[in-house]
Scaffold this motif. Structure first.
Motif, PDB file in Angstrom:
ATOM      1  N   LEU A  27      -1.479   1.322  11.015  1.00  9.92           N
ATOM      2  CA  LEU A  27      -1.464   0.605   9.748  1.00  9.92           C
ATOM      3  C   LEU A  27      -0.070   0.564   9.125  1.00  9.92           C
ATOM      4  O   LEU A  27       0.184  -0.246   8.230  1.00  9.92           O
ATOM      5  CB  LEU A  27      -2.441   1.256   8.762  1.00  9.92           C
ATOM      6  CG  LEU A  27      -3.919   1.273   9.167  1.00  9.92           C
ATOM      7  CD1 LEU A  27      -4.739   2.002   8.120  1.00  9.92           C
ATOM      8  CD2 LEU A  27      -4.440  -0.150   9.377  1.00  9.92           C
ATOM      9  N   PHE A  28       0.822   1.428   9.603  1.00  7.44           N
ATOM     10  CA  PHE A  28       2.136   1.564   8.995  1.00  7.44           C
ATOM     11  C   PHE A  28       3.237   0.840   9.772  1.00  7.44           C
ATOM     12  O   PHE A  28       4.414   0.962   9.432  1.00  7.44           O
ATOM     13  CB  PHE A  28       2.495   3.051   8.860  1.00  7.44           C
ATOM     14  CG  PHE A  28       1.580   3.793   7.921  1.00  7.44           C
ATOM     15  CD1 PHE A  28       1.893   3.928   6.573  1.00  7.44           C
ATOM     16  CD2 PHE A  28       0.398   4.347   8.384  1.00  7.44           C
ATOM     17  CE1 PHE A  28       1.048   4.609   5.717  1.00  7.44           C
ATOM     18  CE2 PHE A  28      -0.457   5.036   7.528  1.00  7.44           C
ATOM     19  CZ  PHE A  28      -0.135   5.160   6.188  1.00  7.44           C
ATOM     20  N   VAL A  29       2.854   0.087  10.813  1.00  8.87           N
ATOM     21  CA  VAL A  29       3.834  -0.693  11.565  1.00  8.87           C
ATOM     22  C   VAL A  29       3.412  -2.153  11.580  1.00  8.87           C
ATOM     23  O   VAL A  29       2.274  -2.488  11.239  1.00  8.87           O
ATOM     24  CB  VAL A  29       3.981  -0.173  13.016  1.00  8.87           C
ATOM     25  CG1 VAL A  29       4.432   1.284  13.018  1.00  8.87           C
ATOM     26  CG2 VAL A  29       2.700  -0.341  13.803  1.00  8.87           C
ATOM     27  N   ASP A  30       4.319  -3.015  11.974  1.00  7.59           N
ATOM     28  CA  ASP A  30       4.011  -4.429  12.085  1.00  7.59           C
ATOM     29  C   ASP A  30       2.866  -4.638  13.077  1.00  7.59           C
ATOM     30  O   ASP A  30       2.747  -3.923  14.071  1.00  7.59           O
ATOM     31  CB  ASP A  30       5.261  -5.176  12.555  1.00  7.59           C
ATOM     32  CG  ASP A  30       5.087  -6.680  12.482  1.00  7.59           C
ATOM     33  OD1 ASP A  30       4.592  -7.243  13.486  1.00  7.59           O
ATOM     34  OD2 ASP A  30       5.439  -7.287  11.458  1.00  7.59           O
ATOM     35  N   GLU A  31       2.040  -5.624  12.786  1.00  8.05           N
ATOM     36  CA  GLU A  31       0.874  -5.897  13.639  1.00  8.05           C
ATOM     37  C   GLU A  31       1.262  -6.114  15.102  1.00  8.05           C
ATOM     38  O   GLU A  31       0.534  -5.718  16.017  1.00  8.05           O
ATOM     39  CB  GLU A  31       0.125  -7.123  13.108  1.00  8.05           C
ATOM     40  CG  GLU A  31      -1.217  -7.356  13.762  1.00  8.05           C
ATOM     41  CD  GLU A  31      -1.977  -8.493  13.104  1.00  8.05           C
ATOM     42  OE1 GLU A  31      -2.876  -9.035  13.771  1.00  8.05           O
ATOM     43  OE2 GLU A  31      -1.675  -8.838  11.946  1.00  8.05           O
ATOM     44  N   ALA A  32       2.441  -6.685  15.327  1.00  7.36           N
ATOM     45  CA  ALA A  32       2.892  -6.939  16.699  1.00  7.36           C
ATOM     46  C   ALA A  32       3.204  -5.656  17.456  1.00  7.36           C
ATOM     47  O   ALA A  32       3.255  -5.657  18.697  1.00  7.36           O
ATOM     48  CB  ALA A  32       4.123  -7.840  16.679  1.00  7.36           C
ATOM     49  N   ILE A 109       0.105   0.093   1.124  1.00  3.79           N
ATOM     50  CA  ILE A 109      -0.711   0.749   2.150  1.00  3.79           C
ATOM     51  C   ILE A 109      -1.317   2.048   1.616  1.00  3.79           C
ATOM     52  O   ILE A 109      -2.509   2.329   1.824  1.00  3.79           O
ATOM     53  CB  ILE A 109       0.133   1.039   3.407  1.00  3.79           C
ATOM     54  CG1 ILE A 109       0.642  -0.260   4.025  1.00  3.79           C
ATOM     55  CG2 ILE A 109      -0.689   1.816   4.441  1.00  3.79           C
ATOM     56  CD1 ILE A 109       1.674  -0.060   5.117  1.00  3.79           C
ATOM     57  N   LEU A 110      -0.525   2.827   0.911  1.00  4.28           N
ATOM     58  CA  LEU A 110      -1.015   4.099   0.376  1.00  4.28           C
ATOM     59  C   LEU A 110      -2.127   3.884  -0.639  1.00  4.28           C
ATOM     60  O   LEU A 110      -3.117   4.628  -0.668  1.00  4.28           O
ATOM     61  CB  LEU A 110       0.140   4.885  -0.248  1.00  4.28           C
ATOM     62  CG  LEU A 110       1.199   5.383   0.754  1.00  4.28           C
ATOM     63  CD1 LEU A 110       2.438   5.859   0.013  1.00  4.28           C
ATOM     64  CD2 LEU A 110       0.629   6.499   1.627  1.00  4.28           C
ATOM     65  N   ASP A 111      -1.992   2.864  -1.464  1.00  2.00           N
ATOM     66  CA  ASP A 111      -3.054   2.537  -2.418  1.00  2.00           C
ATOM     67  C   ASP A 111      -4.320   2.114  -1.679  1.00  2.00           C
ATOM     68  O   ASP A 111      -5.439   2.506  -2.047  1.00  2.00           O
ATOM     69  CB  ASP A 111      -2.608   1.420  -3.360  1.00  2.00           C
ATOM     70  CG  ASP A 111      -1.630   1.900  -4.416  1.00  2.00           C
ATOM     71  OD1 ASP A 111      -1.451   3.128  -4.548  1.00  2.00           O
ATOM     72  OD2 ASP A 111      -1.035   1.046  -5.104  1.00  2.00           O
ATOM     73  N   HIS A 112      -4.152   1.299  -0.644  1.00  3.87           N
ATOM     74  CA  HIS A 112      -5.295   0.846   0.159  1.00  3.87           C
ATOM     75  C   HIS A 112      -6.042   2.031   0.767  1.00  3.87           C
ATOM     76  O   HIS A 112      -7.281   2.018   0.856  1.00  3.87           O
ATOM     77  CB  HIS A 112      -4.809  -0.092   1.260  1.00  3.87           C
ATOM     78  CG  HIS A 112      -5.859  -0.475   2.257  1.00  3.87           C
ATOM     79  ND1 HIS A 112      -6.913  -1.317   1.945  1.00  3.87           N
ATOM     80  CD2 HIS A 112      -6.038  -0.112   3.562  1.00  3.87           C
ATOM     81  CE1 HIS A 112      -7.693  -1.452   3.015  1.00  3.87           C
ATOM     82  NE2 HIS A 112      -7.184  -0.732   3.997  1.00  3.87           N
ATOM     83  N   LEU A 113      -5.291   3.074   1.150  1.00  4.07           N
ATOM     84  CA  LEU A 113      -5.902   4.244   1.784  1.00  4.07           C
ATOM     85  C   LEU A 113      -6.352   5.291   0.767  1.00  4.07           C
ATOM     86  O   LEU A 113      -6.944   6.301   1.146  1.00  4.07           O
ATOM     87  CB  LEU A 113      -4.911   4.870   2.773  1.00  4.07           C
ATOM     88  CG  LEU A 113      -4.535   3.985   3.972  1.00  4.07           C
ATOM     89  CD1 LEU A 113      -3.479   4.669   4.829  1.00  4.07           C
ATOM     90  CD2 LEU A 113      -5.769   3.655   4.816  1.00  4.07           C
TER      91      LEU A 113
END
Length: 207
Positions: A27-32, A109-113
């Motif tokens: 989740l912390f890197v680019d989707e690619a 991302i941190l808020d999402h988690l």
């Protein structure tokens, strides 16, 4: 990843192993790059910055000796992966990132988690976060030419500072433990060689 890269290489703290098993690194890197997220190497996250090798994340975290009640300062939020790990293991995390776009993405991302025990601000991390000091532990996720004096000053007595120190191509991972009110009274340990991006700032590299 945890079994082959972390536990097998000597990290035995069950809290760290559980936290790294829980946090989804992709989740912390680019989707690619998602299919490479659990490999034993750092990955680019944009702005010439990287997410550190999983073992290095574990080693540095282990050196901080977190028990769950600490106030922790992180210099270099980056992707937010290390920040999430600290949020799992400590009571409060204060993180400084000099690049606004990275700080904003990490916050999202941190808020999402659901990591709401993290405060992030954009600025020169080599100054530390004086108004929130003292800290029980400080982690620097970029290589410094020397140990920034403000960070030692902001350590609580008995607090641990973990950071890479050396040249721009290779550093030594150092653990500093403050022994008393005297900021010169510290215990210094070497945890081995490493390679990080530059720590840019007043008490780091000039850019």
């Amino acid at each position: 990843m945890v079994d082959t890269q972390i536990r097998a290489r000597g990290i035995a703290d069950s809290r760290i192993l559980e936290a790294m098993s829980k946090i989804q690194r992709h989740l912390f890197v680019d989707e690619a790059l998602a299919d490479q997220a659990y490999n034993d190497n750092p990955l680019p996250i944009g702005e010439l910055q990287t997410i550190s090798q999983p073992y290095m994340v574990a080693l540095m975290t282990d050196a901080m000796e977190l028990k769950g009640r600490e106030r922790v300062l992180e210099i270099g939020t980056g992707s937010g992966y290390q920040t999430a790990l600290l949020a799992e293991l400590a009571d409060q995390v204060f993180s400084i990132e000099r690049i606004a776009s990275l700080a904003n993405n990490a916050r999202r991302i941190l808020d999402h988690l659901g990591y709401y025990n993290v405060a992030i601000r954009v600025g020169d991390g080599t100054y530390g976060w004086k108004e929130e000091a003292p800290f029980d532990a400080i982690l620097v996720t970029a290589g410094a030419p020397g140990i920034p004096q403000p960070l030692i000053e902001q350590l609580a007595i008995g607090g641990r500072l973990v950071l890479p120190v050396g040249g721009r191509s290779i550093q030594d991972l150092i653990k500093i433990t403050r022994q008393s009110e005297d900021i010169q009274d510290v215990k210094k340990e070497s945890l081995g060689g490493c390679r990080f991006v530059d720590l840019i700032g007043e008490y780091g590299w000039s850019g």
